[in-house]
Design a protein around this motif. Structure first.
Motif, PDB file in Angstrom:
ATOM      1  N   ARG A  71      46.519  87.009  56.122  1.00  0.00           N
ATOM      2  CA  ARG A  71      46.103  86.054  57.304  1.00  0.00           C
ATOM      3  C   ARG A  71      47.128  85.114  57.499  1.00  0.00           C
ATOM      4  N   VAL A  72      47.033  84.661  58.953  1.00  0.00           N
ATOM      5  CA  VAL A  72      47.783  83.531  59.410  1.00  0.00           C
ATOM      6  C   VAL A  72      46.661  82.554  59.759  1.00  0.00           C
ATOM      7  N   PRO A  73      46.747  81.300  59.198  1.00  0.00           N
ATOM      8  CA  PRO A  73      45.710  80.389  59.581  1.00  0.00           C
ATOM      9  C   PRO A  73      45.936  79.961  60.911  1.00  0.00           C
ATOM     10  N   GLU A  74      47.037  79.393  61.300  1.00  0.00           N
ATOM     11  CA  GLU A  74      47.277  79.330  62.888  1.00  0.00           C
ATOM     12  C   GLU A  74      48.228  79.896  63.367  1.00  0.00           C
ATOM     13  N   PRO A  75      48.201  80.132  64.754  1.00  0.00           N
ATOM     14  CA  PRO A  75      49.432  80.817  65.289  1.00  0.00           C
ATOM     15  C   PRO A  75      50.912  80.105  64.940  1.00  0.00           C
ATOM     16  N   VAL A  76      51.689  80.900  64.577  1.00  0.00           N
ATOM     17  CA  VAL A  76      53.305  80.146  64.667  1.00  0.00           C
ATOM     18  C   VAL A  76      54.227  81.118  65.345  1.00  0.00           C
ATOM     19  N   PRO A  77      55.430  80.361  65.820  1.00  0.00           N
ATOM     20  CA  PRO A  77      56.322  81.450  66.355  1.00  0.00           C
ATOM     21  C   PRO A  77      56.731  82.601  65.565  1.00  0.00           C
ATOM     22  N   MET A  78      57.225  83.416  66.310  1.00  0.00           N
ATOM     23  CA  MET A  78      57.701  84.855  66.086  1.00  0.00           C
ATOM     24  C   MET A  78      59.312  84.506  66.059  1.00  0.00           C
ATOM     25  N   ILE A  79      60.193  84.618  65.068  1.00  0.00           N
ATOM     26  CA  ILE A  79      61.473  84.420  65.068  1.00  0.00           C
ATOM     27  C   ILE A  79      62.414  85.752  65.056  1.00  0.00           C
ATOM     28  N   VAL A  80      63.044  86.147  66.154  1.00  0.00           N
ATOM     29  CA  VAL A  80      63.518  87.109  66.465  1.00  0.00           C
ATOM     30  C   VAL A  80      64.817  87.311  65.651  1.00  0.00           C
ATOM     31  N   HIS A  81      65.244  88.652  65.475  1.00  0.00           N
ATOM     32  CA  HIS A  81      66.386  89.056  64.846  1.00  0.00           C
ATOM     33  C   HIS A  81      67.075  90.220  65.386  1.00  0.00           C
ATOM     34  N   ASN A  82      68.299  90.464  65.076  1.00  0.00           N
ATOM     35  CA  ASN A  82      68.805  92.079  65.448  1.00  0.00           C
ATOM     36  C   ASN A  82      68.744  91.949  67.125  1.00  0.00           C
ATOM     37  N   THR A  83      68.889  90.923  67.756  1.00  0.00           N
ATOM     38  CA  THR A  83      68.515  90.816  69.229  1.00  0.00           C
ATOM     39  C   THR A  83      69.719  91.688  69.919  1.00  0.00           C
ATOM     40  N   ASP A  84      70.615  92.137  69.270  1.00  0.00           N
ATOM     41  CA  ASP A  84      71.729  93.039  69.884  1.00  0.00           C
ATOM     42  C   ASP A  84      71.131  94.567  70.120  1.00  0.00           C
ATOM     43  N   HIS A  85      69.845  94.789  69.493  1.00  0.00           N
ATOM     44  CA  HIS A  85      69.133  96.060  69.665  1.00  0.00           C
ATOM     45  C   HIS A  85      68.724  96.147  70.782  1.00  0.00           C
ATOM     46  N   TRP A  86      68.479  97.720  71.396  1.00  0.00           N
ATOM     47  CA  TRP A  86      67.982  97.759  72.666  1.00  0.00           C
ATOM     48  C   TRP A  86      66.608  97.364  72.862  1.00  0.00           C
ATOM     49  N   LEU A  87      65.850  97.298  71.770  1.00  0.00           N
ATOM     50  CA  LEU A  87      64.544  96.978  72.162  1.00  0.00           C
ATOM     51  C   LEU A  87      64.537  95.520  72.775  1.00  0.00           C
TER      52      LEU A  87
END
Length: 498
Positions: free
Chosen positions: A379-395
């Motif tokens: 569980r995640v007690p409080e919302p936190v940022p999503m840290i993105v990786h591999n941003t050269d990927h087509w997604l």
């Protein structure tokens, strides 16, 4: 009921809803002070004392009351109007609504189809005449299992063959316009489509505490003591029935996550067919007919037939899209109800003291990571940022994101991650698209991950690893254009794969 009685027990909506940072989500017929506690978007029943909510403002504010003329949500203590029906039906079929009204009076049924509809969120598609209402017999209770299969049919909704398949809600309103409740259902269609959206009705029922009366209701998480105290999993039900209303407002916990995806996807014209998890279990649908299967919300409870059907579809080239976290965690069984109707009882022994060992998929030698590419972490007690990786990927194409960028609040509720010691599915390519640190309720360091891999069949399998992905698509106050674009990149690629 009085404040003292309210404090005697906590509702299931309070017990679970406050851990879901997004609540049910705004629905067009639920707008008003009787449904929303404050500007956080958290929806709680009108009868829950705000002082009991964790993190609630301590100022002495008056209990929210309905706007004049607006019906308030029925509760499970008075049972002013409550109903249920089969979870899905086909075009040209019918749906039998079983409704209890206390005190007895006429009621009406308004049917809405969920969709974008210019931002309205739903379209009114049918209305009943005034229907005679009666107080149905008390729920039958066997151990912790509560069933209303013996209720009389109140009204039959005919589904015209020209309707658009999709997620629907029947809104029940008493003739005196004082109370309202809801019955969600799905209209299937036999046609093929690019994408098949599967609504998680098995998981919805696992969380259903009906009736929230402080006495008889039970879910796979909670039950009541003789003193009206809310007991935990060791005392909860091991079998729950589909033949009963949903607690509180009549809408399942987390149903808003599915509606968020539906509104967004229909806005952009994706070709979607609809079914429920129970349809997947029973073999009423062939998942191999679709280019992709979409699981839009919290989908924690899976039977063996559900999992095997999805594995066969993936191995045959059908892509899988899991937009939430904690998917495929518990293995369950579905059994006939007391009246012989198939798949009306849901069994999961979990961790009760007098039950067999737990039935986690990972403990049975079939960890969910072998399908998802990641699996439940915590569980995640409080919302936190999503840290993105591999941003050269087509997604991530067109999102403007760079490695290490933070998407605020995108890791919330519960999270998944990659387990290095757990076997991975076969793949021709695999990538982790986010790695997001957070601390659990005990302060221990944890992290969330988002996964994508391509099976040898060519099918893509995406797992968001967070509860917050679907709300980011079309939930006011939570929308994120970068998540919208990434999801479009994924679905566009899936729909173009031949």
């Amino acid at each position: 009921m009085g404040a003292e009685q309210t404090r005697r027990w906590e509702s299931g909506a309070l017990a679970h809803g406050v851990t879901d940072p997004f609540g049910q989500g705004p629905l067009p017929w639920l707008r008003g002070a009787d449904q929303y506690f404050d500007d956080t978007g958290l929806m709680v029943p009108w009868y829950v004392d705000p002082a009991l909510l964790p993190g609630a403002r301590r100022a002495q504010e008056p209990q929210p009351r309905p706007v004049l003329g607006r019906p308030r949500t029925s509760d499970d203590v008075g049972g002013q109007i409550k109903g249920f029906a089969a979870g899905a039906t086909d075009l040209g079929g019918s749906l039998d609504l079983r409704v209890s009204v206390n005190p007895p009076q006429e009621f009406t049924v308004d049917v809405y189809r969920i969709g974008h509809y210019g931002g309205a969120g739903a379209r009114h598609v049918a209305a009943s005449p005034r229907v005679s209402g009666l107080v149905q017999p008390a729920p039958l209770v066997a151990g912790r299992t509560v069933s209303c299969h013996h209720w009389w049919m109140s009204w039959r909704l005919q589904i015209p063959s020209h309707w658009t398949p999709g997620a629907h809600v029947a809104v029940l309103t008493t003739a005196d316009n004082r109370h309202r409740s809801h019955i969600p259902f799905t209209v299937r269609a036999g046609r093929a489509a690019d994408l098949l959206l599967l609504l998680p009705d098995v998981t919805w029922q696992a969380y259903n505490l009906y009736p929230e009366d402080g006495r008889t209701g039970a879910s796979l998480y909670h039950a009541w003591s003789e003193k009206g105290e809310l007991l935990g999993e060791p005392e909860a039900a091991t079998t729950v029935s589909f033949d009963r209303p949903y607690a509180g407002a009549g809408l399942p916990l987390h149903i808003g996550h599915a509606y968020d995806f539906i509104r967004w996807a229909e806005r952009y014209g994706y070709d979607i067919a609809y079914a429920n998890a129970t349809d997947l279990h029973a073999g009423r649908i062939d998942p191999t007919r679709y280019r992709g299967l979409v699981f839009p919300g919290h989908d924690e409870y899976w039977s063996a037939p559900m999992r095997r059907a999805v594995e066969r579809a993936r191995d045959g080239g059908t892509s899988l899209v899991f937009l939430s976290a904690n998917t495929m965690y518990w293995q369950v069984q579905l059994h006939p109800g007391p009246d012989g109707q198939p798949d009306r009882l849901l069994t999961c022994t979990k961790r009760q003291a007098d039950a067999p060992p737990s039935v986690l998929w990972r403990e049975l030698g079939d960890p969910e990571q072998q399908v998802l590419g990641i699996q439940y972490s915590g569980r995640v007690p409080e919302p936190v940022p999503m840290i993105v990786h591999n941003t050269d990927h087509w997604l991530w194409e067109g999102t403007g994101l760079q490695d290490g960028d933070a998407l605020p609040g995108l890791v919330a509720g519960e999270s998944d991650r990659y387990y290095p010691r757990v076997p991975l599915p076969e793949s021709s390519e695999r990538v982790l698209l986010a790695h997001s640190p957070y601390r659990d309720a005990k302060g221990a360091a944890r992290h969330q991950e988002t996964s994508l891999y391509r099976a040898p069949s060519g099918a893509y399998v995406f797992a968001s690893g967070t509860f917050a992905w679907s709300p980011a698509l079309d939930r006011p106050g939570h929308m994120d254009e970068r998540i919208q674009r990434a999801t479009a990149n994924l679905l566009d690629r899936i729909c173009k794969v031949h």
